[in-house]
Write a protein that holds these residues in place. Sequence first.
Motif, PDB file in Angstrom:
ATOM      1  N   VAL A  13      22.014   9.304  61.035  1.00  0.00           N
ATOM      2  CA  VAL A  13      22.972   8.208  60.971  1.00  0.00           C
ATOM      3  C   VAL A  13      22.208   6.930  60.667  1.00  0.00           C
ATOM      4  N   GLU A  14      22.622   6.241  59.623  1.00  0.00           N
ATOM      5  CA  GLU A  14      22.025   4.970  59.226  1.00  0.00           C
ATOM      6  C   GLU A  14      23.081   3.882  59.393  1.00  0.00           C
ATOM      7  N   PHE A  15      22.739   2.831  60.106  1.00  0.00           N
ATOM      8  CA  PHE A  15      23.666   1.720  60.297  1.00  0.00           C
ATOM      9  C   PHE A  15      23.322   0.598  59.326  1.00  0.00           C
ATOM     10  N   HIS A  16      24.340  -0.007  58.753  1.00  0.00           N
ATOM     11  CA  HIS A  16      24.133  -1.190  57.927  1.00  0.00           C
ATOM     12  C   HIS A  16      25.330  -2.109  58.063  1.00  0.00           C
ATOM     13  N   ARG A  17      25.086  -3.385  57.820  1.00  0.00           N
ATOM     14  CA  ARG A  17      26.118  -4.399  58.032  1.00  0.00           C
ATOM     15  C   ARG A  17      27.206  -4.361  56.964  1.00  0.00           C
ATOM     16  N   GLU A  18      26.804  -4.128  55.717  1.00  0.00           N
ATOM     17  CA  GLU A  18      27.760  -4.160  54.615  1.00  0.00           C
ATOM     18  C   GLU A  18      27.590  -2.917  53.757  1.00  0.00           C
ATOM     19  N   LYS A  19      28.653  -2.531  53.076  1.00  0.00           N
ATOM     20  CA  LYS A  19      28.590  -1.357  52.209  1.00  0.00           C
ATOM     21  C   LYS A  19      27.627  -1.572  51.049  1.00  0.00           C
ATOM     22  N   SER A  20      27.392  -2.813  50.679  1.00  0.00           N
ATOM     23  CA  SER A  20      26.492  -3.098  49.563  1.00  0.00           C
ATOM     24  C   SER A  20      25.053  -2.682  49.870  1.00  0.00           C
ATOM     25  N   GLU A  21      24.718  -2.529  51.139  1.00  0.00           N
ATOM     26  CA  GLU A  21      23.370  -2.099  51.527  1.00  0.00           C
ATOM     27  C   GLU A  21      23.193  -0.585  51.426  1.00  0.00           C
ATOM     28  N   ALA A  22      24.275   0.163  51.279  1.00  0.00           N
ATOM     29  CA  ALA A  22      24.218   1.626  51.318  1.00  0.00           C
ATOM     30  C   ALA A  22      23.357   2.204  50.205  1.00  0.00           C
ATOM     31  N   CYS A  23      23.460   1.661  49.007  1.00  0.00           N
ATOM     32  CA  CYS A  23      22.701   2.182  47.871  1.00  0.00           C
ATOM     33  C   CYS A  23      21.198   2.054  48.114  1.00  0.00           C
ATOM     34  N   GLU A  24      20.766   0.881  48.532  1.00  0.00           N
ATOM     35  CA  GLU A  24      19.345   0.652  48.806  1.00  0.00           C
ATOM     36  C   GLU A  24      18.858   1.537  49.952  1.00  0.00           C
ATOM     37  N   LYS A  25      19.645   1.646  51.015  1.00  0.00           N
ATOM     38  CA  LYS A  25      19.268   2.484  52.161  1.00  0.00           C
ATOM     39  C   LYS A  25      19.170   3.952  51.749  1.00  0.00           C
ATOM     40  N   MET A  26      20.080   4.396  50.887  1.00  0.00           N
ATOM     41  CA  MET A  26      20.063   5.790  50.438  1.00  0.00           C
ATOM     42  C   MET A  26      18.832   6.074  49.584  1.00  0.00           C
ATOM     43  N   GLU A  27      18.430   5.137  48.729  1.00  0.00           N
ATOM     44  CA  GLU A  27      17.233   5.304  47.923  1.00  0.00           C
ATOM     45  C   GLU A  27      15.990   5.436  48.813  1.00  0.00           C
ATOM     46  N   ILE A  28      15.891   4.573  49.804  1.00  0.00           N
ATOM     47  CA  ILE A  28      14.758   4.614  50.736  1.00  0.00           C
ATOM     48  C   ILE A  28      14.767   5.923  51.514  1.00  0.00           C
ATOM     49  N   LEU A  29      15.945   6.329  51.970  1.00  0.00           N
ATOM     50  CA  LEU A  29      16.071   7.575  52.727  1.00  0.00           C
ATOM     51  C   LEU A  29      15.678   8.779  51.882  1.00  0.00           C
ATOM     52  N   CYS A  30      16.129   8.827  50.642  1.00  0.00           N
ATOM     53  CA  CYS A  30      15.784   9.948  49.753  1.00  0.00           C
ATOM     54  C   CYS A  30      14.277  10.049  49.554  1.00  0.00           C
ATOM     55  N   LYS A  31      13.638   8.924  49.282  1.00  0.00           N
ATOM     56  CA  LYS A  31      12.183   8.929  49.088  1.00  0.00           C
ATOM     57  C   LYS A  31      11.456   9.375  50.353  1.00  0.00           C
ATOM     58  N   ARG A  32      11.920   8.881  51.509  1.00  0.00           N
ATOM     59  CA  ARG A  32      11.287   9.244  52.785  1.00  0.00           C
ATOM     60  C   ARG A  32      11.437  10.737  53.070  1.00  0.00           C
ATOM     61  N   LEU A  33      12.640  11.266  52.865  1.00  0.00           N
ATOM     62  CA  LEU A  33      12.867  12.691  53.126  1.00  0.00           C
ATOM     63  C   LEU A  33      12.074  13.575  52.172  1.00  0.00           C
ATOM     64  N   GLN A  34      11.982  13.171  50.916  1.00  0.00           N
ATOM     65  CA  GLN A  34      11.197  13.959  49.964  1.00  0.00           C
ATOM     66  C   GLN A  34       9.723  13.960  50.337  1.00  0.00           C
ATOM     67  N   ASN A  35       9.210  12.835  50.814  1.00  0.00           N
ATOM     68  CA  ASN A  35       7.811  12.781  51.247  1.00  0.00           C
ATOM     69  C   ASN A  35       7.585  13.596  52.512  1.00  0.00           C
ATOM     70  N   GLU A  36       8.502  13.511  53.476  1.00  0.00           N
ATOM     71  CA  GLU A  36       8.349  14.229  54.743  1.00  0.00           C
ATOM     72  C   GLU A  36       8.465  15.733  54.565  1.00  0.00           C
ATOM     73  N   LYS A  37       9.446  16.175  53.795  1.00  0.00           N
ATOM     74  CA  LYS A  37       9.724  17.610  53.665  1.00  0.00           C
ATOM     75  C   LYS A  37       8.974  18.266  52.514  1.00  0.00           C
ATOM     76  N   GLY A  38       8.497  17.473  51.576  1.00  0.00           N
ATOM     77  CA  GLY A  38       7.771  18.030  50.432  1.00  0.00           C
ATOM     78  C   GLY A  38       8.670  18.822  49.492  1.00  0.00           C
ATOM     79  N   ALA A  39       9.960  18.568  49.545  1.00  0.00           N
ATOM     80  CA  ALA A  39      10.912  19.262  48.686  1.00  0.00           C
ATOM     81  C   ALA A  39      11.837  18.231  48.055  1.00  0.00           C
ATOM     82  N   PRO A  40      12.240  18.484  46.810  1.00  0.00           N
ATOM     83  CA  PRO A  40      13.117  17.508  46.157  1.00  0.00           C
ATOM     84  C   PRO A  40      14.547  17.597  46.670  1.00  0.00           C
ATOM     85  N   ILE A  41      15.259  16.500  46.575  1.00  0.00           N
ATOM     86  CA  ILE A  41      16.685  16.481  46.888  1.00  0.00           C
ATOM     87  C   ILE A  41      17.407  16.915  45.620  1.00  0.00           C
TER      88      ILE A  41
END
Length: 164
Positions: A13-41
Amino acid sequence: MVVVDDFSRYILVEFHREKSEACEKMEILCKRLQNEKGAPIVKIRSDHGMEFENVRFEFFCEKNGIMKEFSAPKTPQQNVVVERKKRKPKVKYFLVFKSKCYILNDRENLGKFDAKSDEGIFLGYSTTSRAYVVFNKRTNMVMESINVVIDDAITRVEIDDDRE
């Protein structure tokens, strides 16, 4: 924003103040998960929320080879796992900020008759580890510790300046 891994059912669960932040948060999350798991989304499934229907997110997905899939409008049953998690949030495990707490004194060598815990004030949750952030009244320091007992009966404690 609620993110669910279809394979493991891991929920984030990621909290953000405005929906406009969702795109940036999702990009950061995708990169973090790909680095942690070593598998592509491979695929991102979403409702037709406007936060994921924009040029920036489209470019990010194309650049990283991620397929986008949208559920049909006004059909939450197509996204049952996420909708169930959004509907019934459990917050009973959240603790009250500035609550009185007791911190296990495990960082010092204790004598036979020394106190095993120090009184403190709960300040929040650590962002870098699985620990609580607390103010230790005896040492007058902010510290992180997992060995904390929160006193729920007393919700607000004032920091005393009178030191013994």
